[in-house]
Design an enzyme around this catalytic site. Structure first.
Site, PDB file in Angstrom:
ATOM      1  N   CYS A 111       0.896  -1.203   0.010  1.00 22.57           N
ATOM      2  CA  CYS A 111      -0.096  -0.074  -0.031  1.00 22.57           C
ATOM      3  C   CYS A 111       0.919   1.074  -0.003  1.00 22.57           C
ATOM      4  CB  CYS A 111      -0.937  -0.045   1.223  1.00 22.57           C
ATOM      5  SG  CYS A 111      -2.163  -1.188   1.075  1.00 22.57           S
ATOM      6  N   HIS A 244      -2.714   6.836   4.545  1.00 20.71           N
ATOM      7  CA  HIS A 244      -3.189   5.743   3.823  1.00 20.71           C
ATOM      8  C   HIS A 244      -4.640   5.410   4.449  1.00 20.71           C
ATOM      9  CE1 HIS A 244      -3.729   1.658   2.163  1.00 20.71           C
ATOM     10  NE2 HIS A 244      -3.224   0.994   3.499  1.00 20.71           N
ATOM     11  N   ASN A 274     -10.592   0.015   1.927  1.00 21.08           N
ATOM     12  CA  ASN A 274      -9.391  -0.126   1.702  1.00 21.08           C
ATOM     13  C   ASN A 274      -8.808  -0.188   0.187  1.00 21.08           C
ATOM     14  OD1 ASN A 274      -6.556  -0.550   1.650  1.00 21.08           O
ATOM     15  ND2 ASN A 274      -6.471  -1.612   3.330  1.00 21.08           N
TER      16      ASN A 274
END
Length: 323
Positions: A111, A244, A274
């Site tokens: 990520c 994030h 996500n």
């Protein structure tokens, strides 16, 4: 290095928490309490990581007519959910643009791929090997996800974002990318097994969520504070912190550690789930039109494996005499 524009692409299909209640008994309130997620997007039957990367790039270019696609001489994509590991998302974007014989590559650092992709561009620019670049981050999590997994099956959403970059300033709304800091933290905790995506197993698995939570909170706050100290800034000097989008509790923890007013944090996980390395870039696209001269923004990320980073951007409407 300047960011000329950023735009996102989101699939139309919305999957609410009630889907998982019917599937495996997880209540919506339980999911919201532990993750902050209320709904997420799912790519359609004709969509994948490559098509979403192309769509995001088209959206960015359509909104920035001064950025000539023919002048692009570097394309870097980031994803851990590729549609094809040979003809990658970067190649799909290159083919769609019709710009031949330029460096074109796709990377994965989970990520945190967004900031590593930007660092690659920074290196090409510094070496004089490129002057116009596209970074595109695209995740097709639902292609890999096991929805029946009650530990992580409800976390994931699909989406993409594209960033248009130049070595020199192109217009008054460009953001100066002042500093990018990244690092790997593979030796700590359960980095080798906390999040896995092994093709022969059952999709994206996150058996050690507590370990991910601990290290994400630690590293995102630490690298952000390092960036602030490096530029002699206080957290309150930031217009936005864009973390994030893994878990709303992680974002809130990082904000609390930094002493930042909660309303300064950009979060889209409640609506999108996500979205991997695309999440922070999508967040930046969502606030792009609200930025004014003098605004400072930090993007901070953490990825399974582990990897992390932070980037400081600044908007300054002073245009050089040459322009």
């Amino acid at each position: 290095m300047y960011l000329h524009h950023v735009a996102a692409y989101l699939p139309a299909a919305v999957v609410t928490n009630e889907h998982f209640t019917q599937l495996n008994g997880l209540s919506s309130d339980w999911i919201i309490e532990r993750t902050g997620i209320r709904e997420r997007r799912r790519a359609g039957p004709d969509e994948n990581g490559n098509t979403m990367a192309v769509a995001a790039t088209r959206a960015a270019l359509a909104a920035a007519p001064g950025f000539d696609p023919a002048a692009v001489n570097l394309i870097v994509a980031g994803t851990y959910t590729p549609h094809d590991t040979i003809f990658t998302a970067a190649h799909a974007v290159q083919r769609d643009l019709g710009v031949n014989e330029i460096p074109t590559l796709t990377i994965s650092s989970a990520c945190s791929s967004l900031l590593n992709a930007l660092e690659i561009v920074e290196g090409y620019f510094a070496m004089g090997k490129a002057s116009r670049a596209i970074v595109v981050v695209s995740e097709h999590n639902t292609a890999y996800n096991n929805e029946s997994d009650t530990m992580a099956g409800h976390l994931w959403g699909d989406g993409a974002a594209a960033l248009l970059l130049s070595r020199e300033r192109l217009g008054p709304n460009d953001l100066l990318i002042k500093t990018i800091l990244t690092g790997g933290a593979a030796p700590v905790g359960k980095a080798d097994c906390s999040v896995t995506l092994t093709p022969v197993r059952q999709g994206i698995v996150m058996p050690h969520g507590r370990d991910v939570f601990q290290w994400a909170c630690t590293y995102m706050a630490r690298i952000t504070q390092t960036l602030l100290d490096q530029h002699q800034l206080r957290a309150d000097d930031l217009r936005y912190l864009i973390p994030h989008q893994a878990n709303l509790r992680i974002a809130n923890n990082v904000v609390k550690q930094l002493g930042l007013p909660p309303e300064r944090a950009v979060n889209n996980i409640d609506r999108l789930g996500n979205t991997g390395c695309a999440g922070a870039a999508i967040g930046l696209a969502e606030v792009w039109d609200t930025l004014v001269a003098g605004d400072k923004i930090i993007v901070t990320v953490f990825g399974g494996g582990y990897s992390y980073g932070a980037m400081l951007l600044e908007k300054d409407l002073t245009v050089s005499s040459e322009q």
